[in-house]
Motif scaffolding. Structure first.
Motif, mmCIF file in Angstrom:
data_model
loop_
_atom_site.group_PDB
_atom_site.id
_atom_site.type_symbol
_atom_site.label_atom_id
_atom_site.label_comp_id
_atom_site.label_asym_id
_atom_site.label_seq_id
_atom_site.Cartn_x
_atom_site.Cartn_y
_atom_site.Cartn_z
ATOM 1 N N HIS A 59 -3.259 -6.558 2.352
ATOM 2 C CA HIS A 59 -2.966 -5.133 2.146
ATOM 3 C C HIS A 59 -3.804 -4.534 1.019
ATOM 4 O O HIS A 59 -4.399 -3.473 1.181
ATOM 5 C CB HIS A 59 -1.473 -4.941 1.855
ATOM 6 N N CYS A 60 -3.821 -5.208 -0.151
ATOM 7 C CA CYS A 60 -4.525 -4.624 -1.313
ATOM 8 C C CYS A 60 -5.768 -5.410 -1.714
ATOM 9 O O CYS A 60 -6.563 -4.947 -2.534
ATOM 10 C CB CYS A 60 -3.574 -4.510 -2.501
ATOM 11 N N CYS A 95 0.938 -5.671 -4.938
ATOM 12 C CA CYS A 95 1.362 -4.444 -4.247
ATOM 13 C C CYS A 95 2.756 -4.570 -3.637
ATOM 14 O O CYS A 95 3.335 -3.576 -3.210
ATOM 15 C CB CYS A 95 0.348 -4.052 -3.165
ATOM 16 N N CYS A 147 3.229 -9.944 -1.785
ATOM 17 C CA CYS A 147 2.099 -9.906 -2.727
ATOM 18 C C CYS A 147 2.610 -9.562 -4.124
ATOM 19 O O CYS A 147 3.423 -8.646 -4.283
ATOM 20 C CB CYS A 147 1.089 -8.866 -2.251
ATOM 21 N N CYS A 186 -4.603 -10.874 -0.640
ATOM 22 C CA CYS A 186 -3.593 -10.066 0.067
ATOM 23 C C CYS A 186 -4.272 -9.194 1.121
ATOM 24 O O CYS A 186 -5.229 -8.479 0.809
ATOM 25 C CB CYS A 186 -2.847 -9.199 -0.944
HETATM 26 ZN ZN ZN Z 1 -1.203 -6.876 -2.166
#
Ligand code: ZN
Length: 233
Positions: A13-14, A51, A48, A11
């Motif tokens: 983002h995380c 998250c 995701c 992911c």
């Molecule tokens: Zn994520």
């Protein structure tokens, strides 16, 4: 047939690993909803599982639309750096599926298809939109080159691309994607008449048009990207 496979991706983002159904080939005749998702900029977007943030996979699939006569090898945006190799690869896949050795029916179908190579979602979406608007993609690239003559300040480079994004009435809307373009200059309207004028005088553009047509990668970006095939050989 449209083919998907479950892929593990990290992911953005995380950083956790999450799974996504990644498309390998798309048949728009059978799945017009997926074609529409490309036009809506939602295709291959997933949330995701850790998250909850959503993100979009880079494209890497073959696209078939017999009804509209389009066959497109859609590669990840960064692969544009290997566009000669990608075009060769696409040519081999196309030959395998629709060449004389593929059987009579497949070969006949192949002759009704226009094969193209694109890199990234904006380029892919543009090919579908242009078809809907009955806009020839070679003339569209010539229009962009014509526009660029007036925009010396735009920092051209790999990953900076000008794409047709919309048409309304007598105007075409084009937008810049990529780094280095000031926000105020990202979107522009161009009169449809300017495109039509290029179509009407396409002979005057012959050399450039031939260069655009010399491979299934019909994109003005290749004119700025060296080395060419001769130099690379
Ligand atoms: Zn994520």
């Amino acid at each position: 047939m449209s083919l998907f496979s479950t892929t593990q991706v990290s992911c953005p983002h995380c950083g956790e690993t999450t799974s996504i159904e990644e498309v390998g080939s798309l048949n728009a005749d059978r799945r017009p909803d997926l074609r529409q998702q490309i036009l809506d900029d939602t295709f291959q977007t997933a949330a995701c599982s850790h998250c909850g943030e959503s993100f979009r996979l880079e494209p890497d699939f073959n696209y078939m639309d017999a009804g509209r006569g389009q066959w497109i090898a859609c590669y990840p945006g960064p692969r544009i750096l290997d566009h000669l190799e990608a075009a060769d690869e696409m040519g081999a896949v196309f030959e395998n599926n629709f060449g004389p050795g593929a059987g009579k029916a497949a070969h006949e179908l192949g002759q009704s298809l226009t094969g193209r190579v694109v890199f990234g979602w904006p380029a892919m979406r543009e090919k579908l939109l242009a078809h809907d608007l009955a806009i020839d993609d070679v003339a569209l690239e010539l229009l962009k080159l014509d526009i660029l003559r007036e925009l010396p300040e735009i920092p051209l480079g790999t990953g900076t691309e000008l794409r047709l994004v919309e048409a309304q009435g007598q105007d075409l809307t084009l937008a810049w994607f990529g780094p280095g373009v000031p926000d105020a200059e990202r979107v522009m309207d161009v009169e449809l008449a300017r495109y039509q004028d290029i179509v009407a005088h396409i002979d005057e553009w012959k050399d450039v048009a031939d260069e655009l047509r010399d491979s299934p990668f019909v994109d003005m970006q290749k004119l700025y990207m060296g080395p060419g095939r001769e130099a690379a050989a």
